[in-house]
Design an enzyme around this catalytic site. Structure first.
Site, mmCIF file in Angstrom:
data_model
loop_
_atom_site.group_PDB
_atom_site.id
_atom_site.type_symbol
_atom_site.label_atom_id
_atom_site.label_comp_id
_atom_site.label_asym_id
_atom_site.label_seq_id
_atom_site.Cartn_x
_atom_site.Cartn_y
_atom_site.Cartn_z
ATOM 1 N N SER A 52 24.800 -41.561 16.823
ATOM 2 C CA SER A 52 23.962 -41.635 18.023
ATOM 3 C C SER A 52 23.227 -42.963 18.057
ATOM 4 O O SER A 52 23.257 -43.741 17.102
ATOM 5 C CB SER A 52 22.952 -40.474 18.065
ATOM 6 O OG SER A 52 22.022 -40.592 17.003
ATOM 7 N N SER A 176 13.573 -53.251 11.832
ATOM 8 C CA SER A 176 12.706 -52.978 12.975
ATOM 9 C C SER A 176 11.593 -54.016 13.021
ATOM 10 O O SER A 176 11.137 -54.501 11.978
ATOM 11 C CB SER A 176 12.101 -51.575 12.843
ATOM 12 O OG SER A 176 10.982 -51.412 13.691
ATOM 13 N N TYR A 202 8.179 -45.927 7.195
ATOM 14 C CA TYR A 202 9.305 -46.528 7.916
ATOM 15 C C TYR A 202 9.164 -48.051 7.963
ATOM 16 O O TYR A 202 10.118 -48.786 7.647
ATOM 17 C CB TYR A 202 9.335 -45.951 9.322
ATOM 18 C CG TYR A 202 10.465 -46.432 10.199
ATOM 19 C CD1 TYR A 202 11.703 -45.816 10.166
ATOM 20 C CD2 TYR A 202 10.270 -47.490 11.085
ATOM 21 C CE1 TYR A 202 12.735 -46.240 10.993
ATOM 22 C CE2 TYR A 202 11.289 -47.924 11.913
ATOM 23 C CZ TYR A 202 12.523 -47.290 11.867
ATOM 24 O OH TYR A 202 13.531 -47.722 12.686
ATOM 25 N N LYS A 206 11.473 -50.963 6.225
ATOM 26 C CA LYS A 206 12.095 -52.006 7.024
ATOM 27 C C LYS A 206 11.748 -53.395 6.487
ATOM 28 O O LYS A 206 12.583 -54.310 6.546
ATOM 29 C CB LYS A 206 11.672 -51.868 8.487
ATOM 30 C CG LYS A 206 12.247 -50.635 9.177
ATOM 31 C CD LYS A 206 13.765 -50.618 9.106
ATOM 32 C CE LYS A 206 14.382 -49.478 9.880
ATOM 33 N NZ LYS A 206 15.865 -49.460 9.779
ATOM 34 N N THR A 237 16.295 -44.547 21.936
ATOM 35 C CA THR A 237 17.224 -43.813 21.089
ATOM 36 C C THR A 237 16.687 -42.410 20.835
ATOM 37 O O THR A 237 15.485 -42.157 20.963
ATOM 38 C CB THR A 237 17.412 -44.509 19.729
ATOM 39 O OG1 THR A 237 16.167 -44.477 19.006
ATOM 40 C CG2 THR A 237 17.860 -45.957 19.914
#
Length: 322
Positions: A52, A176, A202, A206, A237
């Site tokens: 996805s 990101s 997160y 990254k 997303t």
């Protein structure tokens, strides 16, 4: 790039909302040279997190350019469904569905060993798989899950597939822009200290990906293999909608489509020449700084300690780079 275009690009890069949104993408793309229609013909590309979002868009775009694409996801049924969708949109697309949980180092080792028996040469390796948790979780091997999926799993996979990489292969890490908010967490990579935040975990992972990709570029220097890292801007997303629903709701009118976010990933895999040829950090087909604040910069000692840490973490499951 003309001086006026360069100035506009710099302004977009420093003013986050316009630059990271589809506004920045559409302003910048006016000066791009399209990739040849069959730029990836006879090439083989592995895309992790391909079921996805950015991963699926990368799979489809690579297939449109003629690549044989190995679509890797945690769930084979979801992967098969995603592959069927690509085949409907891209007649004669060559998609092979793979299953592996990047959060398990043992699973990564098994998958890499199996893939190497089936794929003699890999031209592109895209590390896109990711997640964001709302509480601290650990992998089967006892590593903080965000770290394992974003850093340790890709590190092990790259290490094990290194002999399979073609002489001119491209390895791309999808990071990101959130990494700009964090320093390299070399003193607490497993996030055992302080109150856990999924968003912070997160962003820390990254930041680690950026350093990891740069170190892999050094490791493979002279081999012909290019290693790059990029960030896609703000993209609409399923992961963003699930993990950051408020942000997604507020910014939805200006979010990039997955195909727009994945453009630079595909370009890094398919472009005939890149400058720099390896070790670049990119957004919208242009090299970007890896830091904007001096307080977030890591030194050589911290980078070395981080490389040693990830090497020791994967060592029980495969060869660790020197």
């Amino acid at each position: 790039m003309a001086a006026s275009e360069s100035t506009l690009d710099l302004v977009l890069d420093r003013t986050i909302a316009p630059g990271y949104s589809r506004v920045g993408y559409h302003l910048r793309r006016r000066g791009w040279t399209p990739l040849p229609d069959r730029a990836l013909a006879s090439r083989t590309v592995l895309v992790t997190g391909g079921t996805s979002g950015l991963g699926l868009a990368t799979v489809e775009s690579c297939a449109r350019l003629g690549a044989t694409v190995h679509l890797l996801g945690r769930d084979r049924q979801r992967g098969a469904s995603a592959a069927r969708g690509v085949r409907r949109r891209v007649p004669n697309a060559e998609i092979l569905v793979e299953e592996c949980d990047l959060g398990s180092l043992a699973a990564v080792a098994d998958f890499a060993a199996d893939l190497a028996t089936r794929v003699p040469s890999l031209d592109g390796l895209v590390h896109n798989a990711g997640l964001m948790t709302d509480r601290r979780e650990e992998s089967l091997e006892g590593h903080e899950l965000t770290l394992s999926v974003h850093v340790l799993g890709p590190h092990l996979l790259t290490s094990l597939l290194r002999p399979t990489l073609a002489d001119d292969a491209r390895v791309v890490f999808v990071t990101s822009g959130g990494m700009y908010s964090q320093s390299l967490a070399v003193d607490d990579p497993e996030y055992r200290e302080g109150e856990f935040s999924g968003v912070t975990a997160y962003a820390r992972a990254k930041r680690m990906q950026v350093v990891l990709a740069e170190r892999w570029a050094e490791e493979l220097a002279g081999s012909g293999v290019g290693v790059h890292v990029m960030h896609p801007g703000w993209v609409d997303t399923p992961g963003i909608r699930a993990s950051l629903p408020r942000f997604s709701l507020v910014t939805r009118p200006i979010l990039r489509t997955p195909a727009e976010g994945a453009d630079t990933v595909v370009w890094l895999v398919a472009a005939p020449a890149l400058d720099p040829a390896t070790g670049g950090f990119w957004m919208d087909r242009t090299p970007r700084p890896t830091h904007y604040l001096h307080r977030h910069e890591e030194n050589a000692s911290q980078r070395r300690r981080f490389w040693e840490y990830v090497g020791n973490a994967i060592a029980p499951y495969g060869p660790a780079p020197v």
